[in-house]
Design a protein around this motif. Structure first.
Motif: not given
Ligand SMILES: [Zn+2]
Length: 345
Positions: A27, A150, A29, A288, A215
């Motif tokens: 995960h 996503k 970005h 993340d 999460h």
């Molecule tokens: Zn994220």
């Protein structure tokens, strides 16, 4: 690598990872979020090249990566103020058109050395123009190896149940391409758009699609138990450190204590180990990045400036992960992730 046959290239990349890789971040970005930047929030962007440098520095072989939250489909000023209306003059005719195209171009054309190391997922909005998005993404997957889809419905205030109605065509596409779906989740009472139990309804209704609930399901034990009982459901541990901070503060963004998975959230690695030991086939490690930290200034209902400062060092996620026993690391940092990515392969 401008792949002539993206699907077989995708399969070849997954086979290569199965042979040679040891650790995948499930995960991350890549891209920019001009709305975050305009509001003075962090993070607001990360390039593929920068992510690649971080992976190298941390000994991570590959990373699943999504665009960031803002889409040029929306009117910019309204979006900055939490209103989501179409910008007829924008560069996206439907949500995430420009952002998904940009992510694929960055990885496969501008910086082709990133191919196979960054595994792009396309963002989607289940509630706005889903048929146009599905048609576009079907075409994008013909042009570039795409590894999944996503959605983060909280930030665009889309009802998650639209994934079972008008937005079902996007889940049909995931099944058709045999790629997994990653879903942002929430338990905050003011965030019905990514309610983890609504997401579990979607997962139950679509056994033909592999899902990741992001999460750690906000540490909700009921949700984690339910996810572990579903063959097509995985859970990622992304932004684990700042979620531990939220748990220590009894913040509403994580499950209330009576529903929270019991762990000592003052100790990141110990809490992660207990969750991974309890759900050994379900959880996947992910950072993340760059949302491993989150710093925001906003006005509350009385017009006062409030600050949310969730700090996390650039190496905290990997340092804590490496405190886990080796076999557990392989399981949650590689085996489970590869099953989720590769399905029947
Ligand atoms: Zn994220």
């Amino acid at each position: 690598m401008t792949a002539r046959r993206p699907r077989s290239t995708r399969d070849a990349i997954l086979r290569g990872l199965a042979r040679k890789a040891r650790l995948i971040d499930a995960h991350t970005h890549v891209g920019i979020d001009p709305a975050q930047y305009a509001r003075g929030d962090y993070p607001y962007g990360l390039s593929g090249e920068d992510l690649s440098l971080r992976l190298t520095a941390q000994g991570i072989d590959a990373a699943v990566c999504f665009p960031m939250v803002y889409s040029s489909y929306f009117r910019f000023r309204a979006f900055c103020h939490g209103r989501f209306v179409r910008d007829p003059g924008g560069t996206s005719a439907f949500p995430y058109e420009a952002e998904n195209t940009g992510l694929c171009r960055e990885i496969y054309e501008a910086f082709s050395g990133l191919a196979g190391r960054l595994l792009p997922f396309a963002f989607f909005d289940p509630a706005r123009r889903p048929a146009e998005q599905a048609a576009f993404l079907r075409d994008l997957a013909v042009r570039y190896p795409l590894f999944g889809l996503k959605t983060a419905t909280s930030y665009i205030q889309s009802d998650p149940r639209t994934m079972l109605k008008g937005g079902a065509c996007l889940l049909d596409l995931a099944a058709e391409l045999d790629v997994p779906l990653a879903i942002h989740t929430a338990v905050h009472p003011a965030d019905p758009w990514a309610d983890v139990f609504a997401m579990l309804e979607v997962v139950r209704a679509r056994p033909d699609v592999r899902f990741d609930l992001a999460h750690t399901c906000r540490f909700d034990r009921r949700a984690l138990d339910a996810a572990a009982g579903l063959e097509n459901c995985w859970v990622d541990l992304s932004a684990f450190h700042i979620h531990c901070t939220l748990a220590c503060r009894n913040h509403e963004s994580v499950a209330a204590e009576r529903h929270r998975f019991p762990a000592d959230y003052r100790r990141h690695a110990a809490a992660m180990r207990k969750i991974a030991d309890t759900y050994p086939d379900t959880v996947m490690w992910g950072t993340d990045t760059p949302y491993h930290l989150f710093k925001s200034r906003f006005h509350d209902a009385r017009g006062r400036v409030r600050r949310l400062d969730l700090a996390c060092g650039p190496l905290t996620e990997i340092t804590e992960f490496r405190k886990l026993p080796g076999a557990l690391r392989t399981r949650i940092g590689f085996d489970n992730t590869l099953r989720w990515l590769g399905g029947r392969q």
